[in-house]
Design an enzyme around this catalytic site. Structure first.
Site, PDB file in Angstrom:
ATOM      1  N   HIS A 157       0.832  -1.203   0.000  1.00 11.22           N
ATOM      2  CA  HIS A 157       0.000   0.000   0.000  1.00 11.22           C
ATOM      3  C   HIS A 157       0.874   1.263   0.000  1.00 11.22           C
ATOM      4  O   HIS A 157       0.604   2.219  -0.738  1.00 11.22           O
ATOM      5  CB  HIS A 157      -0.927   0.009   1.221  1.00 11.22           C
ATOM      6  CG  HIS A 157      -2.214  -0.711   1.006  1.00 11.22           C
ATOM      7  ND1 HIS A 157      -2.326  -2.080   1.038  1.00 11.22           N
ATOM      8  CD2 HIS A 157      -3.464  -0.251   0.756  1.00 11.22           C
ATOM      9  CE1 HIS A 157      -3.577  -2.432   0.827  1.00 11.22           C
ATOM     10  NE2 HIS A 157      -4.293  -1.344   0.641  1.00 11.22           N
ATOM     11  N   LYS A 217      -9.928  -8.221   7.900  1.00 13.53           N
ATOM     12  CA  LYS A 217     -10.567  -8.612   9.153  1.00 13.53           C
ATOM     13  C   LYS A 217     -10.612  -7.402  10.069  1.00 13.53           C
ATOM     14  O   LYS A 217      -9.854  -6.451   9.914  1.00 13.53           O
ATOM     15  CB  LYS A 217      -9.815  -9.754   9.833  1.00 13.53           C
ATOM     16  CG  LYS A 217      -8.485  -9.343  10.438  1.00 13.53           C
ATOM     17  CD  LYS A 217      -7.844 -10.445  11.265  1.00 13.53           C
ATOM     18  CE  LYS A 217      -6.570  -9.920  11.945  1.00 13.53           C
ATOM     19  NZ  LYS A 217      -5.904 -10.917  12.776  1.00 13.53           N
TER      20      LYS A 217
END
Length: 498
Positions: A355, A421
């Site tokens: 990222h 998650k």
């Protein structure tokens, strides 16, 4: 005097790290089954079922329960009557060196390679050590002529949620613990156990909390007979109040975030109550053995009956099947928080390092190595594949670490969906709503089960990042829950308020 060969300790450690990678402790499986039986909230019940199926499959396949195969931790209780030697006659190594070699062999086993997590130079280049060394070693000298060993593979999702405070003697420990839980979120992959260390000095309290996690789960027995003393009363109070928060399995709501509350205490200064809190996640990986000089440890397999009645596959009745290769905003707008989906088609993977590289390239005006328009990113760092696997165990990592990247990627690339998650922060949720995207929750701790839905995998960018490289996965019926819909409604916020 008992003489123990260091080679036997190395071999025992290697076997132990392999063993815990694919075997839950029996008491954890039993506690998870009790939680499933009493859970009435559908998303949480489905998550627990996935964890149970994953537990069975991992034991049968002898492959990791979770893709985060943990930090190798070794707790030694060395009897005063123990003398170490080496078979080759060389001078004995330090116990740190012995533990490192045990971790190295256990994590690089070619039959079941485990993911290397440790990085050196934590404030600099943060290079992966590639073999998960060094081990974290705690050593205690005790009476006797035996070596007692506790081997733990502790994932990052639990330890990162550690809390510590020095309370005043009149403060309520239970109130402090309960106040911490909402802020800890679901990144520690509940349901699991809470370890509380009380007393001593700060570092002692932390160690007490960590060690308490590996005591047997027995809260059901304690509930049946009632508390005998202040420590048991505190365990029961925290257990009941924690589950009443409604955080639930995976933070999806429900009544079973905490399977047990463990507690260890030590004397402390009269003016303080040092308190440490450490959760243990669904990848509860630890085993004990004792060496007496007769050779390496033999680790007994749990009985197959432990998983009786647990299926070898997971079904999601009523789930909506989704073709990711045809996904657009119009489809995403139809999904609602709490809805279950089965995803098929291609997805890109990316974690923290990938990222940051993508956003840095955008900031410099340079082209990206992958096209993210209307694509889905899965936050995962898989275990290496073996045999006929497309990929090794590949469960989600904590999404909140990627929150800072949501706005620039959605605004600058047209990214549409994310899978991870735990909860998202308010800024990430606002960005998802602003751009009409979606965040989907996969079950943390069900990595081997989820990998069965990955039919192909290849690295497409940043290969030098190893497990953090960008992969393209081809999915088939990959199970997820809509956690943040295109209107910015979050199941985690609702779950905690229910």
């Amino acid at each position: 005097m008992v003489r123990i060969a260091q080679e036997d300790l190395v071999e025992s450690l290697a076997r132990a790290f392999q063993y815990v990678s694919h075997h839950h402790p029996a008491d954890y499986v039993q506690a998870l089954r009790r939680a499933q039986a009493r859970e009435t909230h559908a998303p949480a019940r489905a998550a627990i079922e996935q964890l149970l199926v994953n537990s069975r499959l991992a034991a049968l396949g002898r492959r990791p329960i979770c893709q985060d195969t943990g930090v190798g931790q070794v707790f030694l209780r060395v009897g005063c009557g123990v003398q170490f030697f080496r078979h080759d006659g060389a001078s004995p190594l330090s116990l740190q060196e012995v533990a490192n070699e045990g971790v190295r062999r256990g994590y690089t086993d070619p039959v079941n390679p485990l993911r290397a997590t440790m990085v050196s130079d934590p404030l600099g280049l943060r290079r992966n050590t590639r073999d998960n060394t060094p081990a974290v070693v705690q050593c205690e000298i005790v009476a006797g002529e035996a070596l007692e060993v506790l081997v733990v593979a502790k994932g990052g999702g639990g330890d990162v949620k550690t809390r510590f405070a020095t309370l005043e003697p009149s403060d309520s420990v239970a109130d402090w613990v309960i106040a911490q839980l909402p802020g800890m979120g679901a990144g520690w992959c509940p349901p699991g156990t809470l370890g509380i260390g009380i007393g001593g000095t700060p570092e002692q309290a932390m160690l007490l909390a960590k060690l308490s996690l590996f005591d047997a789960i027995d809260i059901d027995l304690l509930q049946a007979r009632g508390a005998q003393g202040a420590e048991e009363a505190l365990r029961l109070e925290v257990f009941e109040r924690a589950n009443a928060l409604g955080i639930g399995a995976q933070g999806l709501g429900g009544s079973s975030a905490v399977l047990d509350v463990k507690l260890r205490t030590a004397p402390c200064h009269a003016a303080t109550i040092p308190v440490a809190l450490i959760p243990n996640c669904t990848a509860a990986r630890y085993v004990r053995f004792t060496l007496d000089g007769s050779g390496p440890a033999e680790l007994a397999e749990p009985p197959a009956s432990l998983w009786d009645g647990i299926a070898e596959r997971f079904d999601m009745p009523g789930a909506v099947r989704v073709d990711l290769d045809q996904l657009d905003k119009a489809q995403v707008r139809q999904w609602k928080t709490g809805q279950t989906l089965l995803l098929s088609g291609s997805v890109l993977t990316a974690r923290d390092a990938a990222h940051k590289r993508l956003v840095d390239l955008m900031a410099r005006g340079q082209p990206l190595p992958v096209d993210l328009r209307d694509r889905t990113i899965y936050y995962v760092g898989p275990v290496d594949a073996v045999g006929h696997e497309a990929v090794g165990p590949a469960g989600p990592t904590t999404a909140t670490r990627m929150d800072r990247f949501v706005e620039p990627l959605m605004a600058g690339t047209g990214l549409l969906a994310m899978i991870g998650k735990a909860e998202r922060g308010k800024d990430a949720i606002a960005a998802i709503a602003r751009h009409g995207g979606v965040y989907l929750s996969a079950t943390g701790g069900a990595a081997y089960l989820l990998a069965q839905s990955i039919r192909a995998a290849r690295v497409v960018a940043f290969a030098d990042l190893g497990m953090e490289a960008i992969h393209e996965f081809v999915l088939h019926d990959f199970p997820v829950t809509v956690a943040v819909d295109s209107q910015g409604r979050s199941i985690h916020l609702f779950g905690k308020a229910s």
